[in-house]
Write a protein that holds these residues in place. Structure first.
Motif, mmCIF file in Angstrom:
data_model
loop_
_atom_site.group_PDB
_atom_site.id
_atom_site.type_symbol
_atom_site.label_atom_id
_atom_site.label_comp_id
_atom_site.label_asym_id
_atom_site.label_seq_id
_atom_site.Cartn_x
_atom_site.Cartn_y
_atom_site.Cartn_z
ATOM 1 N N ARG A 85 0.820 -1.220 0.000
ATOM 2 C CA ARG A 85 0.000 0.000 0.000
ATOM 3 C C ARG A 85 0.853 1.269 0.000
ATOM 4 O O ARG A 85 0.389 2.335 -0.402
ATOM 5 N N PHE A 127 -1.299 3.040 -2.528
ATOM 6 C CA PHE A 127 -2.613 2.410 -2.434
ATOM 7 C C PHE A 127 -3.161 2.396 -1.011
ATOM 8 O O PHE A 127 -3.633 1.367 -0.528
ATOM 9 N N HIS A 128 -3.119 3.526 -0.318
ATOM 10 C CA HIS A 128 -3.828 3.647 0.953
ATOM 11 C C HIS A 128 -5.287 3.971 0.621
ATOM 12 O O HIS A 128 -5.652 5.133 0.453
ATOM 13 N N GLU A 170 0.098 9.186 -3.241
ATOM 14 C CA GLU A 170 -0.906 8.200 -3.629
ATOM 15 C C GLU A 170 -1.036 8.148 -5.147
ATOM 16 O O GLU A 170 -0.750 9.129 -5.846
#
Length: 333
Positions: A99, A103-104, A243
């Motif tokens: 993540r 990819f949070h 992100e």
């Protein structure tokens, strides 16, 4: 001598291979998985696989069954190769959580994704409308598919699925994985600040991305340079937020509206399906010609507008513009 060799290969402070060797191992893993995927495709193309293809695609002729299965297998293998190589390298070489490559998946991530999906569509629609108004685009057909015997909507839907997959795995590789690793690696020297390291990582990966598209059909030196500049819009979204929501969103709809919606070439290729089939004229230096808008000044202007809007969005959202610290000092597993 052994101590010097170990120091060149291994970082005792982080208990990992040093960056160049981690990238080489990752590249070897990427190539190995890619070769396995190619072997699978060769097996599917063999005559012995024809009965199985017809069985899993009822109602299709053997030729159309082969095309359908190859499309699905190729796309699925690309996702497995790209995402799988980053997951394995991130976990066992970089000692990072997957993540942390962007990819949070919290509420803000999905809001950013939705906004940028809309932005990519708006930017490409702006290019189309401008060229239509000045007479550089002529609409010659609606709901067009190159294979006359094939239904339009399944191919149109498949084009969307393909561009979603490409947007995810290309952004993961070039922005999430490579920018993160290079930005961290460049801070080994105290003379290289965080901002400089991130800027250099963006420049190197943008050049790499441009060169990776230099072998595409209709590619020129101008198209390669245009890709490099346009990629700054995608990289900006990643380095300002940490992100991948923003670059993935723009990447998906920019390409999808460029090709399957408005009928422009996408990085030199034509998928053979378009909601609005067009014929393009006008100066190639402005329109990008047979490569697509990224190779022309109009595309670069649109990408510049996109980058400004990304920065304004992040500033409005966070109240400031900054590089997240995890780009250069990640929390390791």
């Amino acid at each position: 001598m052994l101590a010097l060799l170990k120091n060149l290969l291994w970082n005792d402070g982080t208990h990992r291979l040093r960056l160049p060797w981690r990238l080489l191992v990752w590249l070897g893993l990427l190539v190995s998985l890619g070769l396995l995927a190619q072997i699978l495709i060769v097996l599917i193309r063999s005559p012995s696989a024809e009965p199985l293809l017809v069985l899993v695609t009822p109602g299709l002729s053997p030729d159309r069954a082969l095309i359908a299965v190859l499309n699905v297998v190729f796309l699925a293998s690309q996702l497995v190769v790209m995402v799988g190589s980053v997951y394995v390298a991130g976990r066992y070489l970089d000692r990072r959580q997957f993540r942390d490559f962007g990819f949070h998946l919290d509420r803000q991530w999905w809001i950013d994704l939705s906004f940028r999906l809309a932005l990519g569509a708006v930017l490409m629609t702006g290019i189309f409308l401008f060229e239509l108004l000045v007479g550089w685009v002529t609409i010659r057909d609606l709901v067009f598919v190159a294979r006359a015997e094939s239904p339009f909507w399944p191919w149109f839907l498949w084009a969307f699925v393909s561009f979603v997959a490409v947007g995810i795995y290309e952004e993961l590789l070039f922005r999430g994985y490579l920018i993160t690793n290079l930005a961290e690696g460049l801070t080994w020297s105290e003379q290289v600040g965080r901002a400089t390291a991130v800027g250099l990582a963006v420049l190197v990966t943008s050049l790499f991305f441009g060169v990776a598209h230099a072998g595409n059909p209709n590619a020129t030196l101008a198209s390669t340079a245009g890709i490099v500049v346009a990629v700054l819009m995608l990289a900006g979204g990643y380095v300002l937020t940490g992100e991948l929501a923003i670059p993935i969103g723009i990447h998906i709809t920019w390409n999808f509206f460029q090709g399957p919606v408005y009928g422009f070439p996408v990085s030199g290729t034509n998928g053979g399906v378009a909601l609005v089939a067009t014929e393009q004229s006008g100066p190639t230096v402005l329109t990008g010609g047979n490569f697509g808008p990224e190779a022309g000044i109009i595309g670069l202007v649109a990408a510049g507008i996109g980058l400004v809007l990304v920065a304004l969005w992040v500033r409005w959202r966070d109240g400031r513009l900054r590089f997240p610290t995890e780009l250069t000092t990640p929390e390791r597993r």
